[in-house]
Design a protein around this motif. Structure first.
Motif, short mmCIF file in Angstrom:
data_model
loop_
_atom_site.label_atom_id
_atom_site.label_comp_id
_atom_site.label_asym_id
_atom_site.label_seq_id
_atom_site.Cartn_x
_atom_site.Cartn_y
_atom_site.Cartn_z
N ILE A 166 0.83 -1.21 0.00
CA ILE A 166 0.00 0.00 0.00
C ILE A 166 0.87 1.26 0.00
CG2 ILE A 166 -0.29 -0.02 2.52
CD1 ILE A 166 -2.92 1.12 0.03
N GLY A 208 -15.37 3.98 -5.77
CA GLY A 208 -14.27 3.38 -6.50
C GLY A 208 -14.69 2.56 -7.71
N THR A 247 -15.67 1.42 -11.22
CA THR A 247 -15.21 2.08 -12.44
C THR A 247 -15.99 1.66 -13.68
OG1 THR A 247 -13.01 2.03 -11.48
CG2 THR A 247 -13.17 2.57 -13.80
N MET A 248 -15.87 0.38 -14.04
CA MET A 248 -16.35 -0.03 -15.36
C MET A 248 -17.86 0.09 -15.50
SD MET A 248 -13.41 -0.45 -16.17
CE MET A 248 -13.61 -0.84 -17.88
N ALA A 262 -6.49 9.65 -9.61
CA ALA A 262 -6.37 8.36 -8.93
C ALA A 262 -5.88 8.56 -7.50
CB ALA A 262 -5.41 7.45 -9.69
N SER A 286 -10.38 6.73 -0.25
CA SER A 286 -10.55 5.39 0.32
C SER A 286 -9.79 5.25 1.64
CB SER A 286 -10.17 4.30 -0.68
OG SER A 286 -8.79 4.25 -0.85
N MET A 287 -8.64 5.93 1.76
CA MET A 287 -7.93 5.92 3.05
C MET A 287 -8.78 6.60 4.13
SD MET A 287 -5.04 4.46 2.55
CE MET A 287 -5.49 3.53 1.12
N ILE A 295 -11.34 4.23 5.47
CA ILE A 295 -10.82 3.24 6.43
C ILE A 295 -10.69 3.85 7.82
CG2 ILE A 295 -8.65 2.12 7.07
CD1 ILE A 295 -10.33 0.49 5.34
N SER A 340 -6.34 -1.21 4.31
CA SER A 340 -6.31 -0.12 3.34
C SER A 340 -6.20 -0.66 1.92
CB SER A 340 -5.12 0.81 3.60
OG SER A 340 -5.07 1.17 4.94
N LEU A 341 -5.34 -1.65 1.75
CA LEU A 341 -5.16 -2.23 0.42
C LEU A 341 -6.48 -2.81 -0.08
CD1 LEU A 341 -3.14 -2.89 -1.79
CD2 LEU A 341 -2.61 -5.02 -0.62
N THR A 394 -9.41 -1.64 0.35
CA THR A 394 -10.38 -0.65 -0.12
C THR A 394 -9.87 0.18 -1.29
OG1 THR A 394 -9.59 0.81 1.58
CG2 THR A 394 -11.69 -0.27 1.99
N VAL A 395 -8.63 -0.04 -1.70
CA VAL A 395 -8.13 0.73 -2.85
C VAL A 395 -8.98 0.38 -4.07
CG1 VAL A 395 -6.18 1.02 -4.41
CG2 VAL A 395 -5.78 0.83 -1.98
N PRO A 396 -9.54 1.40 -4.73
CA PRO A 396 -10.34 1.12 -5.94
C PRO A 396 -9.49 0.40 -6.97
CG PRO A 396 -10.58 3.41 -5.27
CD PRO A 396 -9.49 2.84 -4.43
N SER A 397 -10.12 -0.55 -7.70
CA SER A 397 -9.31 -1.38 -8.59
C SER A 397 -8.68 -0.56 -9.71
CB SER A 397 -10.13 -2.53 -9.14
OG SER A 397 -11.28 -2.06 -9.77
N ILE A 398 -9.32 0.54 -10.11
CA ILE A 398 -8.74 1.35 -11.16
C ILE A 398 -7.40 1.93 -10.72
CG2 ILE A 398 -10.08 3.40 -10.47
CD1 ILE A 398 -9.15 2.68 -14.06
N VAL A 399 -7.29 2.26 -9.40
CA VAL A 399 -6.03 2.79 -8.89
C VAL A 399 -4.95 1.70 -8.92
CG1 VAL A 399 -4.90 3.85 -6.91
CG2 VAL A 399 -7.25 4.45 -7.44
N LEU A 400 -5.34 0.47 -8.56
CA LEU A 400 -4.39 -0.64 -8.68
C LEU A 400 -3.94 -0.79 -10.13
CD1 LEU A 400 -5.99 -3.44 -6.47
CD2 LEU A 400 -4.06 -1.98 -5.92
N ALA A 440 -11.12 -3.37 -14.62
CA ALA A 440 -10.46 -2.07 -14.52
C ALA A 440 -8.95 -2.23 -14.36
CB ALA A 440 -11.02 -1.27 -13.35
#
Lengths: 306, 286
Positions: free
Chosen positions: A46, A232, A234-235, A283, A290-291, A294, B107-108, B110-116, B207
């Protein structure tokens, strides 16, 4: 020779040969190290993500001002890199999704946790799991083929926009809302319910006056996590939002969210250009959101401990 | 008194309605997906390569890539995810370090998949310079799997009664022997269920893959090469809707949707059911 070593020596004589014993101990230490290494690797991911996305995104500010970036609603590079419309659309679709999905999901969770007979529960549990299994592009495709047409025929506009996206998202967040709220309702001590019934309350009164307030931190956490999922996503959103970088003055006006606009522009812009960096900054903004979620969940859930 | 009873009845009715609506939405979606797409699923469609402008394209390479990338991503994420989960369940003390590990895993998740996806793009496509590859896509997809695997592993291991560990350690086993011979076998069914969950999510992910594995497929059928672009079913569905020019793209989209959902369903049944049976046999109850 101290006592511990003497005991150790005695032990090694007793059953195993000292060689295989020390080998086992070496294995033991080795695997402890491996497991710790894996945990460390997972937590490093992360930080690496934040670092790289931030580094790439923050280069936008070489050519665009931060204030303009976050407050301006005009996206017309290279003159203006304003992403406020995208932020606004992201929150508008999310809010709409929550307005429909959260009450339905909460009611479903209460139903599954406290009212449904066992066999109904046995049907609904795998059903909510299936909602997670349906890929987001399929949700988007359903939105395109069903919702967009209905909206176009009955409400107006092209059908694409915040309304279509919010409707699609409202179904997508159902499993998140249901599973987390159901867990928190189930985690309540049985005695709460028994005490309420003993006082003469009926089931609805017990649910409303006792169970819901007691489970409220968990229910709130469920809604917050659903919100994170909606922002979050997207598609599915990209397929029904209309993909036009304008402010969503109406629910049926084609617009774009943070996530959907990244998808639209990423393919058309060269890596390293300011407009491309601006997408990474979007992004990074999503990452920040998103942080924040949490941390918010942590604060909300901790309140229950006190 | 009557009023109260009425309120209770009304509320009960509404909760039943909510349950019915949720189930109804799911059934409607599934029926719609299969009604639209099941006719498209011919052997020809499942095996032949896609066509850009002409009608009659299939999804053969996409189907292959979907499983290939899924397999690779599990190959990358399983060892690390299991290891981290075992560490959290068996070794971690409650100190600051453990707190950081937990917080960063959460945290990882909840990271949106587009950001990944964008992160994977920076690393694999641009920094390493591979371009769009199956390897880059699978490695980035592994990041999506990781936090779920860690959580599932930890939860499953924690569900094993503490007496198992005590008994094993009392017999003179080391901690590693205890984990390998006692704890992991005991939670095997749970772990399988967890992996199914992860795989189902990864199967439909798009994504992440658009910007790492790309939108095109190799010209060779069933190409195991790690360094070629590999479009998956989910990405293909998006592409067909967004940009394809083929005249039969609506049918292709419907067929791809049905196939995706079918694959997810089969996957859940094929892996979920045996593990449930296994669990019944191992634990002696439902």
């Amino acid at each position: 020779m101290d006592l511990a070593m003497r005991i150790k020596k005695k032990k090694s004589k007793a059953t195993m040969t000292s060689i295989s014993m020390s080998l086992q101990l070496r294995y033991d230490r080795f695997f402890k190290f491996v497991f710790f290494g894996s945990a460390a690797a997972v937590s490093l991911v992360i930080f690496t993500i934040i670092l790289f996305v931030a580094f790439q995104g923050l280069q936008t500010f070489k050519e665009a001002s931060a204030l303009d970036f976050f407050i301006n609603t005009t996206w017309s590079p290279p003159a203006h890199y304003g992403i406020f419309s995208f932020i606004f659309s992201s929150f508008a679709t999310t809010l709409l999704a929550l307005l429909i999905g959260a009450p339905l999901g909460l009611a479903g969770a209460i139903f599954m946790a406290k009212i449904a007979p066992q066999w109904v529960r046995d049907v609904l549990r795998p059903a909510t799991d299936l909602f997670v299994g349906i890929p987001s592009v399929v949700y988007g495709w359903i939105g395109m083929t069903i919702f967009v047409g209905i909206i176009r025929d009955n409400i107006g506009g092209s059908g694409f926009g915040v309304l279509a996206a919010g409707t699609v998202l409202s179904v997508m967040i159902l499993p998140t809302v249901i599973s987390i709220s159901e867990d928190s309702l189930r985690a309540l001590p049985q005695s709460l319910e028994e005490a309420s019934y003993a006082l003469g309350a009926n089931r609805w009164q017990t649910i409303r006056r006792v169970l819901l307030p007691a489970a409220s931190p968990g229910l709130l956490a469920a809604v917050i996590l659903a919100m994170a999922r909606a922002i979050g996503e997207t598609m599915a959103v990209q397929m029904v939002i209309g993909n036009s970088p304008q402010f969503p003055a109406s629910l049926v006006l084609p617009t774009a969210t943070l996530t959907s606009w990244i998808v639209v522009e990423m393919g058309n812009t060269p890596f390293g250009s300011t407009i491309n960096n601006a997408l990474f900054l979007m992004a990074f903004t999503l990452l920040g959101l998103s942080m924040a979620t949490i941390l918010l969940v942590r604060v909300v859930v901790r309140r229950r401990m006190v | 008194m009557n009023n109260r009873r009425f309120g209770d009845r009304l509320a009960t009715g509404l909760f039943w309605l909510a349950g019915a609506v949720i189930l109804g939405i799911l059934l409607f979606y599934l029926i719609f997906i299969f009604w639209k797409g099941i006719n498209v699923l011919t052997p020809h469609f499942l095996l032949s390569p896609p066509k850009e402008v002409a009608a009659g394209g299939g999804v053969g390479p996409e189907l292959f890539n979907t499983f290939y990338i899924l397999f690779l991503s599990l190959l990358f994420s399983l060892p690390v995810g299991l290891g981290a989960g075992i560490y959290l369940a068996e070794y971690a003390r409650s100190n600051r370090l453990t707190y950081i590990v937990r917080l960063s895993t959460e945290s990882l998740a909840t990271v949106p998949s587009i950001v990944l996806g964008l992160f994977g793009m920076i690393i694999f496509v641009n920094a390493i310079g591979l371009g769009f590859t199956i390897l880059g896509g699978a490695a980035t997809l592994a990041l999506l799997n990781l936090p779920v695997l860690v959580r599932v592993t930890e939860e499953t291991l924690r569900a094993v009664p503490f007496s198992y560990r005590e008994a094993s350690l009392a017999l003179g086993a080391t901690q590693w022997q205890t984990i390998r011979r006692v704890i992991l076998p005991a939670c095997f069914p749970g772990l399988i269920t967890g992996v199914t969950l992860v795989a189902g999510r990864a199967l439909g992910e798009s994504a992440i893959l658009i910007f790492t594995a790309g939108l095109s497929v190799s010209r060779h059928a069933f190409d195991f090469n790690l360094f070629v672009p590999g479009e998956t079913l989910a990405v293909h569905l998006w592409y067909v809707n967004a940009e394809a020019l083929a005249p039969d793209k609506d049918a292709i989209a419907a067929g791809t949707s049905a196939l995706l959902v079918l694959v997810v369903l089969i996957f859940n049944l094929a892996i979920g059911l045996p593990s449930r049976l296994l669990q019944r046999r191992l634990t002696g109850n439902k």
